[in-house]
Design an enzyme around this catalytic site. Structure first.
Site, mmCIF file in Angstrom:
data_model
loop_
_atom_site.group_PDB
_atom_site.id
_atom_site.type_symbol
_atom_site.label_atom_id
_atom_site.label_comp_id
_atom_site.label_asym_id
_atom_site.label_seq_id
_atom_site.Cartn_x
_atom_site.Cartn_y
_atom_site.Cartn_z
ATOM 1 N N ARG A 7 10.277 0.683 -3.600
ATOM 2 C CA ARG A 7 9.058 1.129 -3.526
ATOM 3 C C ARG A 7 9.093 2.554 -2.831
ATOM 4 N NH1 ARG A 7 3.800 -0.406 0.347
ATOM 5 N NH2 ARG A 7 2.315 1.089 -0.754
ATOM 6 N N HIS A 8 8.606 3.535 -3.372
ATOM 7 C CA HIS A 8 8.393 4.914 -2.863
ATOM 8 C C HIS A 8 8.120 5.059 -1.590
ATOM 9 C CE1 HIS A 8 4.096 5.194 -2.530
ATOM 10 N NE2 HIS A 8 4.091 4.515 -4.004
ATOM 11 N N GLY A 9 8.556 6.001 -0.720
ATOM 12 C CA GLY A 9 8.186 6.197 0.535
ATOM 13 C C GLY A 9 6.724 6.609 0.643
ATOM 14 N N GLN A 10 6.223 6.869 1.809
ATOM 15 C CA GLN A 10 4.793 7.085 2.089
ATOM 16 C C GLN A 10 4.459 8.385 1.528
ATOM 17 O OE1 GLN A 10 3.207 9.233 5.669
ATOM 18 N NE2 GLN A 10 2.142 7.505 6.027
ATOM 19 N N SER A 11 3.441 8.427 0.748
ATOM 20 C CA SER A 11 2.817 9.634 -0.101
ATOM 21 C C SER A 11 1.639 10.249 0.609
ATOM 22 C CB SER A 11 2.530 9.419 -1.410
ATOM 23 O OG SER A 11 1.366 8.747 -1.493
ATOM 24 N N GLY A 21 -3.433 5.628 -8.030
ATOM 25 C CA GLY A 21 -2.512 5.197 -8.900
ATOM 26 C C GLY A 21 -1.783 6.009 -9.703
ATOM 27 N N GLU A 81 2.282 3.303 -11.638
ATOM 28 C CA GLU A 81 1.125 2.425 -10.712
ATOM 29 C C GLU A 81 0.118 2.458 -11.780
ATOM 30 O OE1 GLU A 81 0.344 0.108 -8.972
ATOM 31 O OE2 GLU A 81 0.904 0.737 -7.087
#
Length: 195
Positions: A7-11, A21, A81
């Site tokens: 999963r991508h890091g915190q945005s 999304g 997403e």
């Protein structure tokens, strides 16, 4: 073949606690650190291909994860997403105020709840599943970098999670980790989750 899911890091959208999304929120500094944590953990595994959602939070995470491997990240818009429609970029508090009952349904039964003017989870499953099937046919050990929703649907499509568990406690992809799946045309096995 193996899939390694990250999963991508915190945005910035996560940091602001927004419903989003398809909006392209970049990684925060913490998100970049989390991507490096995932990259460090991935040093123990070998893969020859990397596909990523083309949204910057996932794309930049993928770039960090393949540094020094000589692998080019391939864009996979099918792994984006969910389009949250009218809820895009609303805070959770504002979304609950405008659509309180709907937000409750999204949390309790995500797979059967579609955001207003958004994408249904069933539509999302078709695009994610098609991408996964193509990758299985390719047979290469592959790093997939995407979003909590799309990665959850990878598990569901491969028969590794029940519909009732989608986006429920215990089945969220954590930042800074990877999950591994052994897969072929005959089936799949979850080797590790959030390692």
């Amino acid at each position: 073949m193996y899939f390694y899911l990250v999963r991508h890091g915190q945005s910035t959208g996560n940091e602001k606690q927004l419903f989003f999304g398809l909006r392209d929120h970049p990684l925060t500094q913490l998100g970049r650190e989390q991507a490096r944590q995932a990259a460090d953990k991935l040093r123990e595994v070998t893969f020859t291909r990397c596909v990523s959602s083309d949204l910057s939070r996932a794309w930049d995470t993928a770039q960090i994860c393949v540094e020094g491997r000589g692998i080019l990240v391939e864009p996979a818009p099918a792994l984006r997403e969910q389009d949250m429609g009218a809820l895009e970029d609303l805070t959770w508090a504002k979304a609950e105020k405008l659509c309180g009952e709907l937000v409750g349904h999204l949390l309790a039964d995500w797979f059967h709840t579609t955001p207003p003017a958004g994408e249904s989870p069933a539509q999302m499953l078709r695009r994610v599943g098609s991408c996964v099937d193509e990758l299985v046919r390719g047979g290469e050990d592959t790093l997939l970098v995407a979003h909590n929703g799309s990665l959850s649907l990878v598990l569901y499509h491969l028969g590794l999670i029940e519909e009732k568990n989608l986006l429920q406690h215990g089945w969220f992809f954590r930042y800074g980790t990877y999950s591994a799946i052994r897969a072929d045309e005959n089936g799949a096995e979850l080797v590790c989750f959030n390692r």
